[in-house]
Design a protein around this motif. Structure first.
Motif, PDB file in Angstrom:
ATOM      1  N   ASP A 190      36.177  43.217  39.547  1.00  0.00           N
ATOM      2  CA  ASP A 190      36.988  43.191  38.333  1.00  0.00           C
ATOM      3  C   ASP A 190      37.099  44.591  37.743  1.00  0.00           C
ATOM      4  N   GLY A 191      38.225  44.836  37.099  1.00  0.00           N
ATOM      5  CA  GLY A 191      38.411  46.133  36.468  1.00  0.00           C
ATOM      6  C   GLY A 191      39.867  46.542  36.478  1.00  0.00           C
ATOM      7  N   PRO A 192      40.164  47.744  36.021  1.00  0.00           N
ATOM      8  CA  PRO A 192      41.557  48.214  35.952  1.00  0.00           C
ATOM      9  C   PRO A 192      42.180  48.356  37.337  1.00  0.00           C
ATOM     10  N   THR A 193      43.498  48.374  37.351  1.00  0.00           N
ATOM     11  CA  THR A 193      44.255  48.650  38.574  1.00  0.00           C
ATOM     12  C   THR A 193      44.912  50.011  38.433  1.00  0.00           C
ATOM     13  N   LEU A 194      44.715  50.856  39.432  1.00  0.00           N
ATOM     14  CA  LEU A 194      45.243  52.221  39.407  1.00  0.00           C
ATOM     15  C   LEU A 194      46.158  52.438  40.602  1.00  0.00           C
ATOM     16  N   LEU A 195      47.369  52.934  40.344  1.00  0.00           N
ATOM     17  CA  LEU A 195      48.287  53.299  41.413  1.00  0.00           C
ATOM     18  C   LEU A 195      48.258  54.815  41.611  1.00  0.00           C
ATOM     19  N   ILE A 196      48.095  55.235  42.864  1.00  0.00           N
ATOM     20  CA  ILE A 196      48.170  56.645  43.235  1.00  0.00           C
ATOM     21  C   ILE A 196      49.293  56.789  44.252  1.00  0.00           C
ATOM     22  N   ARG A 197      50.217  57.703  43.981  1.00  0.00           N
ATOM     23  CA  ARG A 197      51.371  57.876  44.853  1.00  0.00           C
ATOM     24  C   ARG A 197      51.333  59.211  45.593  1.00  0.00           C
ATOM     25  N   THR A 198      51.742  59.187  46.853  1.00  0.00           N
ATOM     26  CA  THR A 198      52.124  60.403  47.556  1.00  0.00           C
ATOM     27  C   THR A 198      53.536  60.245  48.069  1.00  0.00           C
ATOM     28  N   ASP A 199      54.237  61.355  48.253  1.00  0.00           N
ATOM     29  CA  ASP A 199      55.537  61.325  48.904  1.00  0.00           C
ATOM     30  C   ASP A 199      55.364  61.743  50.353  1.00  0.00           C
ATOM     31  N   LEU A 200      56.310  61.364  51.204  1.00  0.00           N
ATOM     32  CA  LEU A 200      56.161  61.493  52.651  1.00  0.00           C
ATOM     33  C   LEU A 200      57.142  62.463  53.297  1.00  0.00           C
ATOM     34  N   ASP A 201      58.245  62.761  52.649  1.00  0.00           N
ATOM     35  CA  ASP A 201      59.357  63.415  53.337  1.00  0.00           C
ATOM     36  C   ASP A 201      59.321  64.939  53.249  1.00  0.00           C
ATOM     37  N   ALA A 202      60.016  65.553  54.198  1.00  0.00           N
ATOM     38  CA  ALA A 202      60.154  67.008  54.266  1.00  0.00           C
ATOM     39  C   ALA A 202      61.612  67.393  54.003  1.00  0.00           C
ATOM     40  N   PRO A 214      57.226  83.163  46.640  1.00  0.00           N
ATOM     41  CA  PRO A 214      58.268  82.232  47.084  1.00  0.00           C
ATOM     42  C   PRO A 214      58.167  80.920  46.315  1.00  0.00           C
ATOM     43  N   SER A 215      59.303  80.335  46.038  1.00  0.00           N
ATOM     44  CA  SER A 215      59.328  79.101  45.254  1.00  0.00           C
ATOM     45  C   SER A 215      59.200  77.885  46.166  1.00  0.00           C
ATOM     46  N   LEU A 216      59.008  76.736  45.564  1.00  0.00           N
ATOM     47  CA  LEU A 216      59.154  75.480  46.289  1.00  0.00           C
ATOM     48  C   LEU A 216      60.553  75.441  46.912  1.00  0.00           C
ATOM     49  N   HIS A 217      60.659  74.834  48.073  1.00  0.00           N
ATOM     50  CA  HIS A 217      61.892  74.719  48.855  1.00  0.00           C
ATOM     51  C   HIS A 217      62.256  76.021  49.562  1.00  0.00           C
ATOM     52  N   SER A 218      61.433  77.052  49.418  1.00  0.00           N
ATOM     53  CA  SER A 218      61.683  78.303  50.132  1.00  0.00           C
ATOM     54  C   SER A 218      61.170  78.198  51.565  1.00  0.00           C
ATOM     55  N   ALA A 219      61.877  78.840  52.496  1.00  0.00           N
ATOM     56  CA  ALA A 219      61.438  78.880  53.891  1.00  0.00           C
ATOM     57  C   ALA A 219      60.135  79.644  54.048  1.00  0.00           C
ATOM     58  N   SER A 220      59.756  80.425  53.021  1.00  0.00           N
ATOM     59  CA  SER A 220      58.535  81.233  53.069  1.00  0.00           C
ATOM     60  C   SER A 220      57.377  80.611  52.299  1.00  0.00           C
ATOM     61  N   PHE A 221      57.589  79.435  51.713  1.00  0.00           N
ATOM     62  CA  PHE A 221      56.525  78.817  50.906  1.00  0.00           C
ATOM     63  C   PHE A 221      55.412  78.304  51.804  1.00  0.00           C
ATOM     64  N   HIS A 270      57.989  71.229  55.732  1.00  0.00           N
ATOM     65  CA  HIS A 270      57.425  70.753  54.466  1.00  0.00           C
ATOM     66  C   HIS A 270      57.476  71.890  53.443  1.00  0.00           C
ATOM     67  N   ALA A 271      58.705  72.214  53.012  1.00  0.00           N
ATOM     68  CA  ALA A 271      58.901  73.338  52.104  1.00  0.00           C
ATOM     69  C   ALA A 271      58.593  72.991  50.653  1.00  0.00           C
TER      70      ALA A 271
END
Length: 436
Positions: free
Chosen positions: A86-98, A403-410, A127-128
């Motif tokens: 018994d106790g709280p329910t916790l959802l943890i999410r990850t994303d999968l795509d590149a 380099p930012s997120l979505h950069s080819a150099s990240f 996975h930029a």
């Protein structure tokens, strides 16, 4: 045989008692396994709606540590459930795509993967945006929490979400019954790697964290003809230009200076030849804000301005521009109470120097949708630093540009980033689940 050996080693690790004070050591002891997983994910990226093999691997990892896993949920999504009293329910999410990006990091494990996208075009894949870091931290957290079942009570719902980059996956999983077919969470949490924060540090914004984002296409009609006789035409290039200029007033003159808003025209297409006035033009926009009323005002204003400009050059009403809105997601809102609780917990566990108060950004995350259903589940997404310390310090001094997120150099620095992600997410989870 090799798979059996790995499984036996994993079982031995999971059967070893681990206490909260030993979390850092336990994560360090598990890092070799997580590093191998990270390298595999980095080398084998899959774009949105094609995450079949990635999802299967994440599902296998969850099953190995004792989760009941449902696959192919909302596309290539997966849901793992672990009940522990018994106790709280916790959802943890990850994303999968590149992303369809050609990696240029120079790393020995750089992706050379390609795929055929939904338009039939062969594209590189990378996975930029750091989703490989997200998945590895997610599995590291699952492994720790499975090993620490003597320290918490409640239910874990750990989901792997497809198509985050196209803001399609969260909606698909919710529509398929995420909150009705599985235990309904009391809280939703997720992390996202940061391209501007020191590796292993964490940060979060209270309240709005990421923006409303809408992809807008405006199809403009005209009456074409010879470039030498413009008076016989209704020039869609001129009309498009007038619309682009007028759209800027939506932010500068129609939105309060205290409200954030962005209207960017990223692409203009028209015409085929120097001396031909075409029959049409096409504008592609990204529209961003935080407040729902600002979002509506911007979208309504785009259509209004386009129509008014068309009317001003004498186009009949049946030829006024057509506006299409797609790939939309609402602003991500971090529940203030939940954010404050997790912030204090992480500051105490990791140290005040590693946990930071951040301001909102104009990026998008369909994680927002998990907190916007009728259930109104308090949600939080926090940032996980991925920048090597030397690069971070150099950037702070203005000596280099990161380099930012979505950069080819990240390229996140794997070890401190993954260790920090597992420690932070596990600590946050333990604070939200019931205590034994």
């Amino acid at each position: 045989m090799k798979k059996l050996i790995i499984g036996t080693a994993l079982a031995a690790c999971l059967n070893t008692p681990v206490f909260a004070g030993d979390l850092t050591d336990a994560v360090s002891a598990d890092y070799e396994y997580l590093q191998a997983l990270y390298t595999h994910l980095h080398l084998n990226p899959e774009i949105s709606l094609q995450e079949e093999k990635t999802a299967a691997r994440i599902a296998e990892e969850l099953r190995t540590v004792g989760f009941d896993v449902t696959e192919n949920f909302g596309g290539h999504g997966l849901v793992g459930v672990m009940k522990n009293g018994d106790g709280p329910t916790l959802l943890i999410r990850t994303d999968l795509d590149a992303l369809p990006v050609q990696e240029q990091t120079g790393l020995p494990y750089a992706s050379t993967a390609t795929t055929v996208d939904d338009k039939g075009k062969t594209v590189p894949v990378m996975h930029a945006c750091g989703h490989d870091i997200h998945m590895t931290s997610f599995i590291g957290t699952a492994r720790r929490l499975a090993a620490m079942k003597d320290q918490w009570t409640g239910t874990l719902v750990m989901i792997g979400q497809p198509a985050e980059e196209r803001v399609l996956g969260a909606e698909a999983m919710i529509k398929e019954g995420l909150f009705t077919k599985f235990p309904k969470p009391d809280h939703n949490i997720a992390l996202h790697v940061s391209a501007s924060m020191k590796a292993g540090d964490v940060g979060m914004a209270k309240g709005y964290a990421l923006a409303n984002v809408d992809t807008v296409d405006v199809a403009i009609k005209g009456i074409g003809g010879h470039g030498a006789y413009p008076h016989t035409t209704k020039d869609p290039v001129v009309l498009a230009s007038q619309i682009v200029v007028a759209l800027q007033t939506l932010v500068s003159r129609e939105t309060s200076p205290l409200d954030a808003a962005v209207v960017t025209v990223g692409s203009v297409h028209a015409g085929t030849k120097h001396n031909i006035i075409s029959n049409g033009a096409h504008l592609q926009l990204t529209v961003r804000s935080y407040k729902d009323d600002v979002r509506k005002r911007l979208l309504d204003g785009i259509q209004r301005i386009a129509n008014a400009q068309a009317m001003s050059i004498g186009l009949p009403e049946d030829m006024w521009p057509t506006m299409t809105v797609s790939e939309s997601t609402p602003a991500t809102y971090n529940d203030p109470d939940l954010t404050g609780e997790v912030f204090d917990t992480l500051a105490a566990a990791l140290g005040n120097d590693r946990v930071h108060v951040l301001t909102p950004v104009m990026g998008a995350e369909d994680f927002a949708l998990y907190g916007r259903t009728d259930e109104k589940i308090p949600s939080l997404i926090f940032w996980l630093g991925g920048v090597p310390e030397d690069d971070y310090e150099a950037a702070q001094k203005g000596e280099m540009k990161l380099p930012s997120l979505h950069s080819a150099s990240f390229a996140p620095q794997p070890e401190p980033t993954i260790k920090g992600g597992v420690e932070a997410m596990t600590t946050a989870a333990l604070s939200l689940l019931g205590k034994k």
